[in-house]
Design a protein around this motif. Structure first.
Motif, PDB file in Angstrom:
ATOM      1  N   GLU A  50      34.597  43.320  41.193  1.00  0.00           N
ATOM      2  CA  GLU A  50      35.790  42.601  40.750  1.00  0.00           C
ATOM      3  C   GLU A  50      36.770  42.373  41.901  1.00  0.00           C
ATOM      4  O   GLU A  50      37.342  41.284  42.030  1.00  0.00           O
ATOM      5  CB  GLU A  50      36.477  43.357  39.612  1.00  0.00           C
ATOM      6  N   ILE A  51      36.947  43.387  42.724  1.00  0.00           N
ATOM      7  CA  ILE A  51      37.861  43.241  43.869  1.00  0.00           C
ATOM      8  C   ILE A  51      37.304  42.218  44.858  1.00  0.00           C
ATOM      9  O   ILE A  51      38.042  41.363  45.371  1.00  0.00           O
ATOM     10  CB  ILE A  51      38.129  44.606  44.523  1.00  0.00           C
ATOM     11  N   ALA A  52      36.006  42.275  45.119  1.00  0.00           N
ATOM     12  CA  ALA A  52      35.390  41.302  46.031  1.00  0.00           C
ATOM     13  C   ALA A  52      35.488  39.886  45.468  1.00  0.00           C
ATOM     14  O   ALA A  52      35.775  38.936  46.211  1.00  0.00           O
ATOM     15  CB  ALA A  52      33.927  41.680  46.278  1.00  0.00           C
ATOM     16  N   LEU A  53      35.270  39.740  44.169  1.00  0.00           N
ATOM     17  CA  LEU A  53      35.376  38.417  43.555  1.00  0.00           C
ATOM     18  C   LEU A  53      36.808  37.903  43.595  1.00  0.00           C
ATOM     19  O   LEU A  53      37.036  36.711  43.832  1.00  0.00           O
ATOM     20  CB  LEU A  53      34.861  38.451  42.117  1.00  0.00           C
ATOM     21  N   ALA A  54      37.777  38.786  43.384  1.00  0.00           N
ATOM     22  CA  ALA A  54      39.185  38.378  43.471  1.00  0.00           C
ATOM     23  C   ALA A  54      39.478  37.814  44.852  1.00  0.00           C
ATOM     24  O   ALA A  54      40.073  36.742  44.986  1.00  0.00           O
ATOM     25  CB  ALA A  54      40.103  39.567  43.166  1.00  0.00           C
ATOM     26  N   ALA A  55      39.040  38.520  45.883  1.00  0.00           N
ATOM     27  CA  ALA A  55      39.256  38.043  47.252  1.00  0.00           C
ATOM     28  C   ALA A  55      38.520  36.723  47.475  1.00  0.00           C
ATOM     29  O   ALA A  55      39.062  35.789  48.073  1.00  0.00           O
ATOM     30  CB  ALA A  55      38.793  39.100  48.255  1.00  0.00           C
ATOM     31  N   GLY A  56      37.302  36.629  46.974  1.00  0.00           N
ATOM     32  CA  GLY A  56      36.516  35.407  47.130  1.00  0.00           C
ATOM     33  C   GLY A  56      37.127  34.211  46.435  1.00  0.00           C
ATOM     34  O   GLY A  56      37.070  33.090  46.937  1.00  0.00           O
ATOM     35  N   LEU A  57      37.729  34.431  45.282  1.00  0.00           N
ATOM     36  CA  LEU A  57      38.380  33.332  44.559  1.00  0.00           C
ATOM     37  C   LEU A  57      39.595  32.808  45.304  1.00  0.00           C
ATOM     38  O   LEU A  57      39.925  31.625  45.217  1.00  0.00           O
ATOM     39  CB  LEU A  57      38.802  33.795  43.160  1.00  0.00           C
TER      40      LEU A  57
END
Length: 121
Positions: A50-57
Motif C-alpha cells: 500500500e505504501i509503495a502504491l501510494a508513492a507510485g500513484l
C-alpha cells in the motif's frame, strides 16, 4: 497535467492504511479469511504494498503501473472485507454492522479511482 483529486485521495488512503498495517497489524488479523496462509506476513506485506502504491500513484512515471497494482490490491483484499461483514452480522453491535457493510460498496469508488489513474499521464 495536475494530479487528479481521486488519485490524491486514493494515495493518501493507501499511505494511512499501509502505516497502520505495519504499526498495528493486529488490527487486521480478525478479518483475515482462514484460507489465507501466514496472516501476519500477509498483513505486513500488504502494508508495504500500500505504501509503495501510494508513492507510485503520486509519481507521474509510475502512476499507470501503480494504478493497475492498486486495482489488484483492492480486489485482492475484498475477501477480507466480505469476512468482516459476515462476522459483523453475527454481532449485536449495530454500528459495527453498519460500518462493515458500508465498506463493501465503498471499495468500488476506490477501484474506479485506481482505474482512472491507469489512464492518466
Amino acid at each position: 497535467m495536475a494530479l487528479a483529486r481521486s488519485t490524491k485521495i486514493l494515495a493518501l488512503g493507501f499511505l494511512g492504511s499501509g502505516v497502520v498495517h505495519l504499526v498495528k497489524p493486529e488490527v487486521y488479523e480478525p478479518i483475515m479469511p482462514s484460507w489465507v496462509p501466514s496472516h501476519r506476513e500477509v498483513i505486513l506485506g500488504s502494508g508495504v504494498a500500500e505504501i509503495a502504491l501510494a508513492a507510485g500513484l503520486l509519481a507521474r512515471p509510475t502512476r499507470r503501473l501503480a494504478g493497475w497494482g492498486s486495482v489488484a490490491l483492492l480486489l485482492g483484499v475484498y475477501p477480507a472485507n466480505l469476512k468482516m461483514a459476515a462476522d459483523a452480522m453475527q454481532s449485536d453491535n449495530t454500528a459495527l454492522k453498519v460500518a462493515a457493510l458500508g465498506r463493501l460498496p465503498a471499495q468500488w469508488p476506490m477501484v474506479r479511482a485506481a482505474l482512472a489513474a491507469t489512464r492518466r499521464d
